[in-house]
Design an enzyme around this catalytic site. Structure first.
Site, PDB file in Angstrom:
ATOM      1  N   SER A 181       0.808  -1.219   0.000  1.00  0.00           N
ATOM      2  CA  SER A 181       0.000   0.000   0.000  1.00  0.00           C
ATOM      3  C   SER A 181       0.841   1.270   0.000  1.00  0.00           C
ATOM      4  O   SER A 181       0.400   2.299  -0.522  1.00  0.00           O
ATOM      5  CB  SER A 181      -0.947   0.003   1.210  1.00  0.00           C
TER       6      SER A 181
ATOM      7  N   ASP B  18      -6.483   6.923   8.864  1.00  0.00           N
ATOM      8  CA  ASP B  18      -6.595   5.556   9.395  1.00  0.00           C
ATOM      9  C   ASP B  18      -5.544   5.263  10.465  1.00  0.00           C
ATOM     10  O   ASP B  18      -5.533   4.179  11.046  1.00  0.00           O
ATOM     11  CB  ASP B  18      -6.534   4.523   8.271  1.00  0.00           C
TER      12      ASP B  18
ATOM     13  N   HIS C  80      -1.459   4.268   7.590  1.00  0.00           N
ATOM     14  CA  HIS C  80      -0.731   4.677   6.389  1.00  0.00           C
ATOM     15  C   HIS C  80      -0.254   6.133   6.506  1.00  0.00           C
ATOM     16  O   HIS C  80      -0.845   6.908   7.248  1.00  0.00           O
ATOM     17  CB  HIS C  80      -1.619   4.530   5.151  1.00  0.00           C
TER      18      HIS C  80
END
Length: 202
Positions: free
Chosen positions: A13, A173, A176
């Site tokens: 990611s 979140d 990240h």
């Protein structure tokens, strides 16, 4: 006319830019700008997939090699750690991915597993243990990458300390990086990419 440097970003990611608010803020875009500012014509291709583990690099590398690669950045390891993939297994999979790219003539820069101990969702009592596991995983990855002919751009404890001290470097979140976080990471990685690009052009 100099052909463009075929720059590929592979991995998880972070390679895909999850958490950034604009595509221009992702690692690939930021590092491409730095390469262009240094005089390198660049063609960027991103193959990162959120949730990817080292086992997924085989497919990503295959696709990248089909399009051609001169310079590759691999960001991998966080999901291996979170999924309890053993360091030996993850490192072997990373080694094989780097070796394939190097064998095709690419310069490869690896960003190993980050320090997951700084993530707020990790209970305080376990952070030291998670940080130690992260460091061991990253070291095993780094050794494998070098054996395969790649180079390592470990952000190191200084970068982890910056993230730990500044919540604004994380996205909503809390896991990240935010756009600001990606800027910090790109600044740390840029010298490694610029050196590899210069060697490739020499």
């Amino acid at each position: 006319m100099t052909p463009p440097l075929r720059f590929c970003v592979l991995g998880d990611s972070l390679a895909a830019g999850v958490g950034s608010t604009r595509e221009d803020d992702t690692l690939g875009r930021r590092l491409t700008r730095r390469l262009r500012e240094a005089g390198h014509p660049v063609r960027l291709r991103g193959f990162g997939v959120p949730g990817a583990r080292s086992a997924d690099l085989e497919r990503q590398v295959g696709v990248a090699l089909g399009e051609g690669v001169d310079l590759a950045l691999i960001v991998i390891g966080a999901n291996d750690l979170a999924g309890f993939v053993s360091p030996a297994v993850g490192a072997r999979q990373l080694h094989d991915a780097v070796a394939r790219l190097v064998g095709a003539g690419a310069r490869v820069i690896v960003v190993p597993a980050p320090d997951l101990g700084i993530v707020s969702r990790v209970p305080g009592a376990y952070r030291q243990l998670v940080s130690a596991a992260s460091a061991h995983y990253a070291q095993t990855q780094a050794e494998a990458a070098v054996r395969a002919g790649g180079a390592v751009a470990s952000a190191g404890p200084e970068l982890a300390a910056r993230f730990a001290a500044d919540p604004g470097l994380f996205s909503a979140d809390r896991f990240h990086p935010s756009s600001a976080g990606y800027a910090v990471i790109a600044d740390a990685l840029a010298p490694h990419l610029l050196a590899a690009a210069a060697e490739r052009a020499a």
